[in-house]
Design an enzyme around this catalytic site. Structure first.
Site, short mmCIF file in Angstrom:
data_model
loop_
_atom_site.label_atom_id
_atom_site.label_comp_id
_atom_site.label_asym_id
_atom_site.label_seq_id
_atom_site.Cartn_x
_atom_site.Cartn_y
_atom_site.Cartn_z
N GLY A 13 0.77 -1.18 -0.08
CA GLY A 13 -0.01 0.04 -0.21
C GLY A 13 0.67 1.40 -0.04
O GLY A 13 0.35 2.37 0.16
N SER A 19 2.05 8.29 2.47
CA SER A 19 1.28 7.04 2.79
C SER A 19 1.22 6.29 4.08
O SER A 19 2.53 6.24 4.82
CB SER A 19 1.36 5.97 1.73
N ASP A 64 -1.15 -5.80 -8.23
CA ASP A 64 -2.48 -5.11 -8.14
C ASP A 64 -3.38 -6.22 -7.67
O ASP A 64 -3.26 -7.23 -8.32
CB ASP A 64 -2.59 -4.66 -9.80
N TYR A 155 -18.15 9.81 3.51
CA TYR A 155 -17.48 8.63 3.70
C TYR A 155 -18.27 7.52 2.43
O TYR A 155 -17.46 6.72 2.09
CB TYR A 155 -17.22 8.31 4.92
N LYS A 162 -15.68 -0.72 5.04
CA LYS A 162 -14.48 -0.78 6.18
C LYS A 162 -15.30 -1.55 7.22
O LYS A 162 -14.42 -2.34 8.01
CB LYS A 162 -14.22 0.61 6.49
#
Length: 255
Positions: A13, A19, A64, A155, A162
């Site tokens: 990630g 990040s 990916d 969101y 999530k």
């Protein structure tokens, strides 16, 4: 009080030096771990390679999660080279813009499924591939957000996605616990990452977090990294299945 000397970990990630995954990788490295990093595609590689090199990563591999067999190839490489894996960080999320910026009830079937596959089920698939490499136990970490627990304006479908990720974390912690494999979701407060930039009015979320959190401050990727390093260390071997908030206490403040 702890170190990661001799431990080997995969960090998925890292997109740039902002990040969350990069904050984690820095902390792991500073504690003595050996790292493998991934990059999304050829477009992302030039941005991530210098970071991997600065961390002395042993492996820098394409991943990916939508591409068939790429994930399997990553774990096959680590098995051949390392023969084991001690920890893994899953810090990826995606939703198509039209679905992310619209109402949940208007989300497309394809958009919802794609967001769920990339953002949640990919963690489940990584856990399955990591399991045989964690012969002496290990730790799997993913990144969530408060929008999984309560409605956060703008969101959108990432809230349900999530929430599924957090639930999967608990079930996997139960299933993998007998093998000494611990699983956690880390839930940071608002951070200005590449992924967060796609959320409408994100500046307002950050300002609200500063104003309303008990500590009146934002967290940094280094704060998240320090927590991640603790969780994957041997000091934290009795902890598993948690959603761990690192947001200056914002999660305890009522809406």
């Amino acid at each position: 009080m702890f170190n990661l000397n001799g431990k080997k970990g995969l960090v998925v990630g890292v997109a740039n030096d902002k990040s969350i995954a990069y904050g984690c990788a820095k902390a792991f490295k500073s504690c003595g771990a050996e790292l493998a990093l991934t990059f999304l595609n050829a477009k992302a590689e030039p941005h991530v390679r210098p970071l991997a090199e600065s961390l002395g990563a042993s492996h820098f591999l394409p991943l990916d999660v939508e591409q068939p067999e790429q994930m399997e190839a990553v774990f096959a490489t680590l098995e051949k080279s390392w023969g084991k894996l001690d920890f893994l960080v899953h810090s990826i999320a995606f939703a198509p813009q039209n679905d992310l910026h619209g109402r949940v009830v208007d989300s497309s079937r394809d958009g919802f499924l794609r967001a769920m596959d990339i953002s949640a089920h990919s963690f489940v698939r990584m856990a399955k591939l990591a399991e045989p490499l964690m012969k002496d136990g290990g730790c799997l970490l993913t990144m969530s957000y408060l929008g999984a627990d309560e409605v956060v304006e703008n969101y959108g479908i990432m809230g349900p996605v999530k929430a599924a990720l957090q639930s999967a974390t608990r079930y996997m912690a139960s299933e993998l616990g007998p093998k000494g494999i611990r699983v956690h979701a880390i839930s940071p407060g608002p951070l200005l990452t590449r992924a967060a930039s796609g959320i409408a009015n994100f500046d307002h979320l950050m300002q609200d977090a500063i104003e309303r959190s008990p500590l009146h401050r934002l967290v940094s990727i280094d704060d998240v990294g320090a927590l991640a390093a603790y969780l994957v260390s041997d000091v934290a071997t009795t902890l598993t299945g948690g959603t761990i908030y690192i947001d200056g206490g914002y999660n305890i403040v009522g809406g």
